[in-house]
Scaffold this active site. Structure first.
Site, PDB file in Angstrom:
ATOM      1  N   LYS A  19       0.844  -1.198   0.000  1.00 36.58           N
ATOM      2  CA  LYS A  19       0.000   0.000   0.000  1.00 36.58           C
ATOM      3  C   LYS A  19       0.880   1.249   0.000  1.00 36.58           C
ATOM      4  CE  LYS A  19      -0.410  -0.105   5.009  1.00 36.58           C
ATOM      5  NZ  LYS A  19      -1.122  -0.774   6.105  1.00 36.58           N
ATOM      6  N   TYR A  23      16.895  29.127  10.608  1.00 41.09           N
ATOM      7  CA  TYR A  23      15.681  29.817  11.051  1.00 41.09           C
ATOM      8  C   TYR A  23      15.444  29.637  12.554  1.00 41.09           C
ATOM      9  CZ  TYR A  23      14.193  30.421   6.201  1.00 41.09           C
ATOM     10  OH  TYR A  23      14.096  30.784   4.886  1.00 41.09           O
TER      11      TYR A  23
HETATM   12  C1  LIG Z   1      -0.338  -1.807   6.690  1.00 44.95           C
HETATM   13  C2  LIG Z   1      -0.941  -3.075   7.110  1.00 44.95           C
HETATM   14  C3  LIG Z   1      -0.123  -4.180   7.407  1.00 44.95           C
HETATM   15  C4  LIG Z   1       1.396  -4.099   7.438  1.00 44.95           C
HETATM   16  O1  LIG Z   1       1.820  -3.463   8.618  1.00 44.95           O
HETATM   17  P1  LIG Z   1       3.387  -3.284   8.964  1.00 44.95           P
HETATM   18  O2  LIG Z   1       3.391  -2.685  10.314  1.00 44.95           O
HETATM   19  O3  LIG Z   1       3.926  -2.334   7.932  1.00 44.95           O
HETATM   20  O4  LIG Z   1       4.004  -4.616   8.874  1.00 44.95           O
HETATM   21  C5  LIG Z   1      -0.746  -5.377   7.716  1.00 44.95           C
HETATM   22  N1  LIG Z   1      -2.098  -5.480   7.733  1.00 44.95           N
HETATM   23  C6  LIG Z   1      -2.906  -4.435   7.461  1.00 44.95           C
HETATM   24  C7  LIG Z   1      -4.384  -4.614   7.518  1.00 44.95           C
HETATM   25  C8  LIG Z   1      -2.356  -3.206   7.146  1.00 44.95           C
HETATM   26  O5  LIG Z   1      -3.149  -2.177   6.880  1.00 44.95           O
END
Ligand SMILES: *Cc1c(COP(=O)(O)O)cnc(C)c1O
Length: 358
Positions: free
Chosen positions: A35, A254
């Site tokens: 994702k 800054y």
């Molecule tokens: C993003 C996600 C994962 C992976 O999580 P990590 O902490 O990056 O390993 C697994 N399951 C779901 C439903 C997610 O949304």
């Protein structure tokens, strides 16, 4: 000459990290979570690296999933948030994707969609995260309806842990989930990276690692990525574009938030928050200059940060800098900036040119 900032994505590290996940998964099949454009690494790069080794790919966006399928990925593709409207289901069927059912309404949507074949689905339970998933009350009717529906194929039961990396752990959610699954005989999917590594006994049938595949530790305060056998995938590099001496009382950048208390040599790096470097990174954030670790000084600007060259007399204009990645763990930078490596990776700005290696 272009501005000297660039990033590399190392496909060999992506392959290494999937092999590492597999070695902890105890025979469970692995959804590679891609994702958010593969956590900023480029979904095409993830697909290239894992084309022959992933058991499946998991993501949110239907268009991205279709592109993945059209790029020749044959493995299952899981849509972690399922269908948003009925029309999505026909495309999901057309491209042989697997939706998550995370709300009771989605069960009705599937039953009424006029699906051409039997669609595999993941039924998601809310066991304490309280974002998505069916409640314990909704669960039995939804599961029964899916099992009875001629348009539904194999069903897998899933949940997501809220604190697998933290003090509360997973037992409280696991107990609720086991109560819901009892007697169903259906396959299950529970673990993200943290649970996969920390609670291997619950890895079940399918695991869902994300961050570990990209070389980030899910619990950097406990174990570093290197200790977990994970290698950096994204390395953000730049150079010193200016070097100067300052004296006691001189301030840097800054807000004048850093003031020298003695004569110091400092350098300016071509990298700022518009490149995705966290603006909240305070003085002292680790950075690698000319192969050695040093620290940032003062506030991060849009296009520049300033670094301490006190112990780097040989580092001049053009000296190589690693902001994070190989030679400067992203987890250390993230921790100093009060965030997580996930956010650094996802924030890499489009203006930074990316080269794929390995
Ligand atoms: C993003 C996600 C994962 C992976 O999580 P990590 O902490 O990056 O390993 C697994 N399951 C779901 C439903 C997610 O949304």
């Amino acid at each position: 000459m272009p501005r000297p900032i660039s990033a590399t994505i190392d496909l060999a590290s992506l392959r290494n990290n999937l092999a590492a996940a597999r070695s902890h998964a105890g025979g469970a099949r692995v959804w590679c979570v891609v994702k958010a454009n593969a956590y900023g690494h480029g979904i095409g790069n993830a697909a290239t690296a894992w084309r022959d080794t992933a058991d499946g790919f998991a993501l949110l966006d239907l268009d991205e999933a279709v592109r993945l399928r059209e790029s020749g990925i044959r493995q299952p593709i899981l849509l972690l948030e399922g269908a948003f409207e009925a029309a999505d289901l026909l495309r999901i069927a057309e491209f042989d994707l697997t939706p998550v059912v995370r709300h009771a309404d989605q069960v009705d949507m599937i039953m009424r969609a006029g699906l051409p074949g039997r669609m595999p689905v993941y039924l998601k339970a809310n066991t304490g995260m309280n974002r998505l998933g069916l409640t314990a009350k909704e669960w039995p009717a939804a599961l029964a309806a899916l099992r009875a529906c001629p348009q539904v194929g194999p069903i897998t039961l899933m949940t997501h842990f809220a604190d697998a990396d933290g003090d509360r752990g997973i037992d409280w959610q696991l107990q609720r989930f086991e109560g819901l699954c009892a007697g169903s005989g259906l396959p299950r999917s529970l673990s993200n990276s943290a649970a996969l590594l920390r609670y291997p006994e619950v890895n079940a049938d399918w695991v869902r690692p994300g961050i570990m595949l990209y070389g980030g530790s899910p619990f950097p305060a406990r174990q570093s990525a290197a200790q977990l056998g994970l290698r950096a995938v994204m390395t953000l590099r730049s150079q010193l574009i200016c070097v100067r001496d300052v004296g006691p009382g001189d301030t840097v950048g800054y807000g004048c938030v850093f003031a020298a208390d003695r004569p110091m040599r400092i350098g300016v790096v071509a990298c700022g928050y518009a490149d995705g470097y966290p603006r909240h990174a305070p003085t002292g954030t680790p950075v690698n200059v000319a192969g050695r670790m040093t620290r940032t000084l003062g506030r991060v600007s849009m296009d520049m940060i300033v670094v301490d060259l006190e112990h780097l007399p040989e580092a001049g204009v053009g000296a190589p800098v690693v902001l994070w990645g190989e030679g400067c763990p992203a987890d250390d930078v993230a921790t100093a900036a009060g965030t997580v490596s996930y956010e650094l990776f996802c924030a890499l700005a489009p203006r930074v040119p990316v080269t794929v290696i390995g």
